[in-house]
Design a protein around this motif. Structure first.
Motif, PDB file in Angstrom:
ATOM      1  N   GLU A 187       0.838  -1.201   0.000  1.00  0.00           N
ATOM      2  CA  GLU A 187       0.000   0.000   0.000  1.00  0.00           C
ATOM      3  C   GLU A 187       0.876   1.255   0.000  1.00  0.00           C
ATOM      4  O   GLU A 187       0.575   2.240  -0.692  1.00  0.00           O
ATOM      5  N   LYS A 188       1.955   1.228   0.760  1.00  0.00           N
ATOM      6  CA  LYS A 188       2.891   2.355   0.773  1.00  0.00           C
ATOM      7  C   LYS A 188       3.557   2.507  -0.597  1.00  0.00           C
ATOM      8  O   LYS A 188       3.748   3.630  -1.080  1.00  0.00           O
ATOM      9  N   ASN A 189       3.901   1.381  -1.221  1.00  0.00           N
ATOM     10  CA  ASN A 189       4.494   1.434  -2.565  1.00  0.00           C
ATOM     11  C   ASN A 189       3.548   2.114  -3.552  1.00  0.00           C
ATOM     12  O   ASN A 189       3.966   2.943  -4.371  1.00  0.00           O
ATOM     13  N   ALA A 190       2.259   1.762  -3.458  1.00  0.00           N
ATOM     14  CA  ALA A 190       1.267   2.357  -4.361  1.00  0.00           C
ATOM     15  C   ALA A 190       1.133   3.854  -4.121  1.00  0.00           C
ATOM     16  O   ALA A 190       1.001   4.653  -5.063  1.00  0.00           O
ATOM     17  N   VAL A 225       8.572  -2.874  -9.207  1.00  0.00           N
ATOM     18  CA  VAL A 225       9.903  -3.191  -8.671  1.00  0.00           C
ATOM     19  C   VAL A 225       9.867  -3.221  -7.143  1.00  0.00           C
ATOM     20  O   VAL A 225      10.399  -4.140  -6.508  1.00  0.00           O
ATOM     21  N   ALA A 226       9.208  -2.220  -6.541  1.00  0.00           N
ATOM     22  CA  ALA A 226       9.106  -2.149  -5.083  1.00  0.00           C
ATOM     23  C   ALA A 226       8.279  -3.314  -4.536  1.00  0.00           C
ATOM     24  O   ALA A 226       8.625  -3.893  -3.493  1.00  0.00           O
ATOM     25  N   ASP A 227       7.188  -3.674  -5.231  1.00  0.00           N
ATOM     26  CA  ASP A 227       6.354  -4.787  -4.786  1.00  0.00           C
ATOM     27  C   ASP A 227       7.118  -6.106  -4.840  1.00  0.00           C
ATOM     28  O   ASP A 227       6.991  -6.954  -3.943  1.00  0.00           O
ATOM     29  N   ASN A 228       7.897  -6.289  -5.875  1.00  0.00           N
ATOM     30  CA  ASN A 228       8.698  -7.521  -5.989  1.00  0.00           C
ATOM     31  C   ASN A 228       9.700  -7.625  -4.845  1.00  0.00           C
ATOM     32  O   ASN A 228       9.939  -8.715  -4.304  1.00  0.00           O
ATOM     33  N   PHE A 229      10.290  -6.488  -4.480  1.00  0.00           N
ATOM     34  CA  PHE A 229      11.242  -6.478  -3.362  1.00  0.00           C
ATOM     35  C   PHE A 229      10.550  -6.914  -2.068  1.00  0.00           C
ATOM     36  O   PHE A 229      11.069  -7.751  -1.326  1.00  0.00           O
ATOM     37  N   VAL A 230       9.363  -6.360  -1.826  1.00  0.00           N
ATOM     38  CA  VAL A 230       8.607  -6.700  -0.616  1.00  0.00           C
ATOM     39  C   VAL A 230       8.253  -8.182  -0.591  1.00  0.00           C
ATOM     40  O   VAL A 230       8.448  -8.880   0.412  1.00  0.00           O
TER      41      VAL A 230
END
Length: 482
Positions: free
Chosen positions: A87-90, A101-106
């Motif tokens: 949610e923060k990434n979005a 990219v950020a979601d994949n990291f998480v």
């Protein structure tokens, strides 16, 4: 060129746009963007989700994993952490390519932790392996997730804005080397050119003795200070969501408090003891010994120079600088008519408080009574009291809830200041339980009933700060105007 190490707290880093505009870029271009190192905390509330809520005690992933209830409840909590991170990434990237990219990291980090904890549960189902022997390590692993997320996102956001930023992961993720903190930091810095790259460093740094185990939830500031000492920074800077002011503007009024422009580490230590941390006391010690001044700046007021804290500052004229305090304190009183002239009473009390992880804020004693003003849960206090009575068979132990208000300054050796403080409390109708002042002349502590806390702060600030005519411009509110 001047080099700084700067730390961004959880509340500040959560306000992405303000941090980007006021701190990370802030009108800088080209070479001005570099020769800075940023250490970032987890986004606000994320560490509470990962461990447990710092104030309410609400269960997080760690407390659920280590608890005796449903042994799989932690998996749902870990899933909720992943959802909060995405949610923060979005919010930060709004569907642009960086969000994926950020979601994949998480997802990679979360699934690795999930698999690790499942494997640990399975291993500990055998009698030779004990879960409680591994919980400290589990806490370290979970703590590191929040800072890894915020550092990765911050570097990604800066890259999107054309800054040559680099996420520096000190969490030892998939790193089998057993390094000290300084060795891990140096290893990371050896790969970075500070003249042309902007490092965004995780506030969690893996070390042999465990960062959380040693320093609790203030570990990001320890990482920040050790990094500053390691590179010999010209200045260490902490970005917070408020100015360091003469009192809480939300309580006293933003038109009445004054920003503190310059003070010393002694004052910072007293503030930390009252729960109003300008800097973690261990971090302050590192900076003080390294001779590095600390600047505390308001993220939302970037043009202001903030407060500079250094080792050798002494005011030209003694004065009270800050009025603050602490609620939720317990007075633990040990009375024994036979105490006078005997040794060992204080040691027995200290051992019990240490055993049950109860923090001592202040203490006082006379011939037959020792009173410790402490922070801790009622359950821990009851256990400590039982231990003390078992050890000191003639002692009566009692506890009561109180508050402490404190007048703090680099030098408060003002003639009559204690009398004026007492008079202001009396005139405000605040009954006094106790009063303490040490010979170093850096603070006066008044013990009062908790319901009188707000009244006492306002009365002392009016008498000792406002009427003293401190010539500093009014401090900005804690939050920027909407």
């Amino acid at each position: 060129m001047k080099r700084t190490v700067e730390k961004i707290g959880g509340t500040s880093i959560s306000n992405t746009q303000a941090v980007l505009e006021n701190v990370l870029i802030g009108g800088r271009k080209g070479a001005e963007l570099y020769n800075r190192i940023f250490v970032v905390s987890a986004y606000s509330g994320m560490t509470n989700r990962l461990l447990e809520h710092k104030k309410s005690g609400e269960a997080g992933v760690f407390s659920l994993f280590s608890g005796a209830g449903n042994k799989w409840a932690w998996t749902e909590a870990l899933g909720a952490v992943a959802a909060a991170m995405e949610e923060k990434n979005a919010e930060m990237f709004g569907g642009e390519p960086e969000q994926a990219v950020a979601d994949n990291f998480v997802r990679e980090r979360i699934e690795d932790v999930r698999n690790c904890l499942i494997d640990l549960h399975r291993l500990c189902s055998y009698g030779q392996f004990r879960l409680d022997e591994n919980l400290a390590t589990v806490k370290e692993v979970l703590s590191s997730l929040g800072e890894a997320h915020s550092a990765f996102n911050t570097a990604l956001l800066l890259q999107k804005h054309g800054v040559n930023a680099k996420a520096v992961d000190l969490t030892a993720w998939r790193d089998e080397r057993n390094l000290t903190m300084e060795e891990r930091m140096q290893d990371a810095l050896d790969k970075i050119d500070l003249e042309t790259e902007l490092p965004i460093v995780t506030g969690y740094a893996s070390c042999r003795d465990g960062l959380v185990r040693q320093f609790g939830r203030g570990y990001t500031e320890v990482t920040f200070s050790r990094l500053a000492a390691l590179i010999g920074a010209d200045e260490a800077i902490i970005h917070k969501e408020f100015h360091l002011s003469s009192a809480d503007p939300n309580l006293v009024g933003s038109d009445k408090v004054c920003k503190i422009g310059l003070t010393n580490f002694d004052v910072a230590d007293q503030l930390s003891n009252m729960g109003m941390e300008a800097v973690h006391p261990k971090a302050a010690k590192i900076l003080r010994q390294a001779g590095i001044p600390l600047r505390v700046k308001n993220t939302f007021d970037p043009k202001d120079g903030g407060t500079v804290i250094c080792a050798d500052y002494a005011p030209e004229k003694p004065r009270a600088e800050i009025v603050t305090g602490l609620k939720g304190v317990f007075a633990l009183e040990v009375f024994d008519q036979d105490m006078v002239g005997e040794k060992g009473y204080d040691a027995a009390v200290l051992e019990a408080l240490t055993r049950h992880s109860i923090r001592i804020v202040s203490k006082c004693s006379n011939a037959n009574t020792i009173t410790h003003y402490v922070e801790g849960s009622r359950k821990a206090l009851k256990r400590a009291a039982a231990d003390i009575e078992a050890r000191l068979t003639g002692a009566a132990v009692s506890t009561s809830r109180v508050a402490i208000v404190s007048v703090i300054g680099a030098d408060i050796n003002v003639p009559g200041i204690t009398a004026r403080a007492l008079t202001s409390l009396h005139d405000a109708g605040v009954p006094l339980i106790g009063l303490q002042q040490v010979s170093r002349k850096t603070d006066i502590q008044a013990v009062i009933q908790e319901e009188d806390f707000d009244t006492a702060i306002c009365a002392l600030h009016e008498t000792l700060v406002e009427r003293a005519g401190v010539s500093v411009r009014p401090a900005a509110p804690l939050r920027p105007a909407a």
